[in-house]
Motif scaffolding. Structure first.
Motif, mmCIF file in Angstrom:
data_model
loop_
_atom_site.group_PDB
_atom_site.id
_atom_site.type_symbol
_atom_site.label_atom_id
_atom_site.label_comp_id
_atom_site.label_asym_id
_atom_site.label_seq_id
_atom_site.Cartn_x
_atom_site.Cartn_y
_atom_site.Cartn_z
ATOM 1 N N ARG A 316 149.571 74.407 140.825
ATOM 2 C CA ARG A 316 149.049 74.282 141.787
ATOM 3 C C ARG A 316 148.811 75.470 142.802
ATOM 4 O O ARG A 316 147.683 75.816 143.189
ATOM 5 N N ALA A 317 149.842 76.429 142.584
ATOM 6 C CA ALA A 317 149.643 77.515 143.348
ATOM 7 C C ALA A 317 148.948 78.812 142.645
ATOM 8 O O ALA A 317 148.106 79.347 143.375
ATOM 9 N N TYR A 318 148.859 78.541 141.213
ATOM 10 C CA TYR A 318 147.993 79.387 140.400
ATOM 11 C C TYR A 318 146.616 79.148 140.687
ATOM 12 O O TYR A 318 145.511 79.998 140.798
ATOM 13 N N ILE A 323 141.364 80.126 143.159
ATOM 14 C CA ILE A 323 140.153 79.501 143.797
ATOM 15 C C ILE A 323 139.478 80.493 145.045
ATOM 16 O O ILE A 323 138.639 81.077 145.134
ATOM 17 N N LEU A 324 140.681 81.309 145.887
ATOM 18 C CA LEU A 324 140.282 82.111 146.940
ATOM 19 C C LEU A 324 139.760 83.281 146.188
ATOM 20 O O LEU A 324 138.845 83.844 146.869
ATOM 21 N N ILE A 344 154.156 78.492 131.939
ATOM 22 C CA ILE A 344 152.522 78.356 131.935
ATOM 23 C C ILE A 344 152.177 78.942 130.634
ATOM 24 O O ILE A 344 152.032 80.189 130.639
ATOM 25 N N GLY A 345 151.843 78.186 129.468
ATOM 26 C CA GLY A 345 151.421 78.630 128.485
ATOM 27 C C GLY A 345 150.016 79.263 128.550
ATOM 28 O O GLY A 345 148.845 78.746 129.718
ATOM 29 N N LEU A 346 149.283 79.847 127.573
ATOM 30 C CA LEU A 346 147.976 80.475 127.692
ATOM 31 C C LEU A 346 146.886 79.317 127.811
ATOM 32 O O LEU A 346 145.954 79.307 128.640
ATOM 33 N N GLU A 347 146.955 78.190 127.003
ATOM 34 C CA GLU A 347 145.891 76.992 127.072
ATOM 35 C C GLU A 347 146.002 76.602 128.486
ATOM 36 O O GLU A 347 144.814 76.256 129.235
ATOM 37 N N LEU A 348 147.075 76.352 129.173
ATOM 38 C CA LEU A 348 147.141 75.624 130.477
ATOM 39 C C LEU A 348 146.500 76.653 131.512
ATOM 40 O O LEU A 348 145.777 76.277 132.563
ATOM 41 N N PHE A 349 146.952 77.810 131.350
ATOM 42 C CA PHE A 349 146.445 78.886 132.136
ATOM 43 C C PHE A 349 144.894 78.995 132.316
ATOM 44 O O PHE A 349 144.202 79.087 133.292
ATOM 45 N N GLN A 350 144.220 78.802 130.934
ATOM 46 C CA GLN A 350 142.820 78.951 131.059
ATOM 47 C C GLN A 350 142.351 77.677 131.715
ATOM 48 O O GLN A 350 141.239 77.826 132.466
ATOM 49 N N LYS A 351 142.893 76.649 131.613
ATOM 50 C CA LYS A 351 142.571 75.409 132.312
ATOM 51 C C LYS A 351 142.318 75.549 133.747
ATOM 52 O O LYS A 351 141.731 74.944 134.346
ATOM 53 N N ILE A 352 143.410 76.268 134.373
ATOM 54 C CA ILE A 352 143.897 76.406 135.775
ATOM 55 C C ILE A 352 142.659 77.101 136.297
ATOM 56 O O ILE A 352 141.883 77.038 137.112
ATOM 57 N N ILE A 353 142.480 78.285 135.597
ATOM 58 C CA ILE A 353 141.344 79.188 135.862
ATOM 59 C C ILE A 353 139.946 78.630 136.108
ATOM 60 O O ILE A 353 139.158 78.591 136.882
ATOM 61 N N ALA A 354 139.853 77.723 134.831
ATOM 62 C CA ALA A 354 138.522 77.189 134.943
ATOM 63 C C ALA A 354 138.409 76.016 135.949
ATOM 64 O O ALA A 354 137.184 75.993 136.622
ATOM 65 N N ALA A 355 139.358 75.381 136.205
ATOM 66 C CA ALA A 355 139.430 74.329 137.292
ATOM 67 C C ALA A 355 139.164 74.884 138.530
ATOM 68 O O ALA A 355 138.380 74.577 139.515
ATOM 69 N N ALA A 356 139.865 76.242 139.181
ATOM 70 C CA ALA A 356 139.720 76.909 140.370
ATOM 71 C C ALA A 356 138.148 77.394 140.291
ATOM 72 O O ALA A 356 137.591 77.344 141.452
ATOM 73 N N ALA A 357 137.471 78.045 139.092
ATOM 74 C CA ALA A 357 136.191 78.370 139.356
ATOM 75 C C ALA A 357 135.458 77.303 139.758
ATOM 76 O O ALA A 357 134.371 77.422 140.482
ATOM 77 N N LEU A 358 135.443 76.115 139.111
ATOM 78 C CA LEU A 358 134.851 75.107 139.313
ATOM 79 C C LEU A 358 134.782 74.592 141.003
ATOM 80 O O LEU A 358 133.820 74.309 141.457
ATOM 81 N N ASP A 359 136.119 74.475 141.412
ATOM 82 C CA ASP A 359 136.501 74.000 142.808
ATOM 83 C C ASP A 359 135.865 75.057 143.811
ATOM 84 O O ASP A 359 135.318 74.653 144.884
ATOM 85 N N ALA A 360 135.828 76.340 143.311
ATOM 86 C CA ALA A 360 135.086 77.144 144.097
ATOM 87 C C ALA A 360 133.547 77.329 144.202
ATOM 88 O O ALA A 360 133.062 78.035 144.890
ATOM 89 N N LYS A 389 150.342 86.457 130.183
ATOM 90 C CA LYS A 389 149.090 86.427 129.889
ATOM 91 C C LYS A 389 148.195 86.448 131.110
ATOM 92 O O LYS A 389 148.467 86.214 132.088
ATOM 93 N N GLY A 390 146.777 86.898 130.542
ATOM 94 C CA GLY A 390 145.924 87.154 131.601
ATOM 95 C C GLY A 390 144.507 87.040 130.998
ATOM 96 O O GLY A 390 144.245 86.977 129.867
ATOM 97 N N LEU A 391 143.482 86.954 132.057
ATOM 98 C CA LEU A 391 142.153 86.741 131.898
ATOM 99 C C LEU A 391 141.274 87.837 132.684
ATOM 100 O O LEU A 391 141.556 87.779 133.682
ATOM 101 N N LEU A 392 140.210 88.424 131.893
ATOM 102 C CA LEU A 392 139.286 89.016 132.550
ATOM 103 C C LEU A 392 138.004 88.259 132.796
ATOM 104 O O LEU A 392 137.337 87.965 131.765
ATOM 105 N N VAL A 393 137.533 87.822 133.884
ATOM 106 C CA VAL A 393 136.659 86.745 134.100
ATOM 107 C C VAL A 393 135.589 87.322 134.808
ATOM 108 O O VAL A 393 135.818 87.922 136.117
#
Length: 396
Positions: A316-318, A323-324, A344-360, A389-393
């Motif tokens: 939730r924090a990630y 989103i911000l 937080i594994g890489l697969e879960l982290f990617q899902k979190i970022i995908a959900a954040a972009a969607l909500d934004a 783990k990190g993502l350049l988005v």
């Protein structure tokens, strides 16, 4: 030597050379073993599996030193393992000549619970397991022989030592503090290292390559660096030609050191840097209300999930912070977002970022996957070692 005999079927992880044995895998201990003692590990049919460090107070009841049941765990063992770890770094061209370098990366270098970072002629060690703690003298001697270092400082003050039943241990094991402040040159930028009071062993060496990447992406850009600590990302952005760099952290002392780091680099345009002491979550909400936008945003927060049991709350924090971040980017802007949480594994982290972009309400795509530098390897039999783990988005 005492024998640690496993429950039926629990030898499978040892066959896969995973270095940890959990308490639920242990059937019985035959003989006496104190914390950190080396024990023989046997399957329930008494087949030898290797030798491990015993830790009776930890849920990780034993950590394998070796899967060779005949290999002695002695001073010579640590000389060989430490020398091999140092040689692996020397074999990689990108690591040669680095003033800040991780020499030993615990389980991934075959030395569970042992961290060693080199800053110039000073090595900082962190011993986080009962076995590593017991072999302190041998590890120090091996490091001196392998590196010729003149000073060794111990920073065994992490919370995980408590899980092993160990107290904190800090101080000089070899030599003493230099009269002048300790610093390293990293990709053209000089950075101070506080081995006694800084985070981890004094600095975050694992982000070296990612800081350099930010510099390459920053020319002419307005950069926002969140959770900036002592400004490593910020200074690389300035070195890369950023138009402006706004850096935020909740720690006043960290920002004092960040400004001092900038002063160590008179070649950088200090007038393009701003430093803000604030809660990052609140600061980003305020920027949203003010209509501020950035070309590049770095989100490198502290560990939100130290273990898998904290994953839901951390997710939730990630998501909130990302989103911000997405909402504050100009169209086509870049988000460098990280998690250093082992839970937080890489697969879960990617899902979190995908959900954040969607909500934004933003379209986004992964440009690059990001990880720790080459001196932070991940053993193929120990996926838990891939904590960063990190993502350049790119965000439209």
């Amino acid at each position: 030597m005492a024998q640690l005999i496993l429950m039926p079927g629990k030898e499978r992880s040892a066959f896969k050379r995973h270095p940890w044995l959990f308490a639920g895998s242990v059937g019985r201990l035959e003989g006496r073993a104190r914390p950190g003692d080396t024990v023989e590990v046997l399957a329930d049919n008494l087949r030898p599996l290797g030798r491990a460090a015993y830790s009776p107070k930890s849920q990780i009841r034993a950590r394998f030193w070796t899967f060779d049941a005949e290999e002695s765990v002695d001073d010579g063992f640590f000389k060989r393992r430490v020398a091999a770890a140092v040689a692996r770094r020397q074999a990689l061209p990108e690591l040669r000549g680095q003033e800040g370098l991780r020499l030993i990366h615990a389980e991934s270098d075959g030395l569970p619970g042992v961290i060693a970072d080199q800053y110039g002629d000073t090595v900082v060690i962190q011993l986080t397991s009962a076995g590593a703690d017991k072999w302190r003298k041998a590890i120090v001697a091996a490091l001196v022989q392998a590196t010729g270092c003149q000073r060794i400082y111990e920073r065994s003050d992490s919370d995980v030592r408590g899980l092993e039943g160990l107290e904190s241990a800090t101080g000089w094991l070899l030599g003493e503090a230099r009269d002048e402040p300790l610093s390293i040159l990293e990709n053209g930028v000089r950075l101070a290292v506080d081995v006694a009071g800084g985070h981890k062993t004094g600095f975050y060496l694992d982000q070296r390559d990612n800081r350099q990447l930010l510099g390459q992406l920053s020319a002419g850009k307005d950069v926002l660096n969140c959770f900036c600590y002592t400004g490593g990302f910020s200074l690389q952005a300035l070195a890369g030609g950023a138009n402006s760099v706004l850096s935020i952290d909740s720690s006043g002392p960290a920002l004092v050191q960040a400004r001092a780091n900038l002063a160590l680099n008179p070649q950088l345009p200090a007038e393009r840097a701003q430093w803000q002491e604030a809660d990052v979550f609140q600061a980003l909400r305020d920027f949203r209300k003010e209509g501020k936008l950035f070309d590049v945003i770095v989100l490198d927060p502290p560990k939100f999930a130290p273990s898998a049991s904290h994953a839901d709350r951390a997710a939730r924090a990630y998501k909130d912070i990302n989103i911000l971040g997405c909402r504050l980017l100009k169209p086509g802007g870049l988000l460098m977002t990280y998690s250093c949480s082992g839970g937080i594994g890489l697969e879960l982290f990617q899902k979190i970022i995908a959900a954040a972009a969607l909500d934004a309400g933003r379209e986004a795509r992964i440009v690059r996957r990001l990880a720790g530098s080459a001196d932070h390897p991940v053993a193929l039999n120990f996926s838990e070692g891939e904590y960063l783990k990190g993502l350049l988005v790119q965000v439209d």
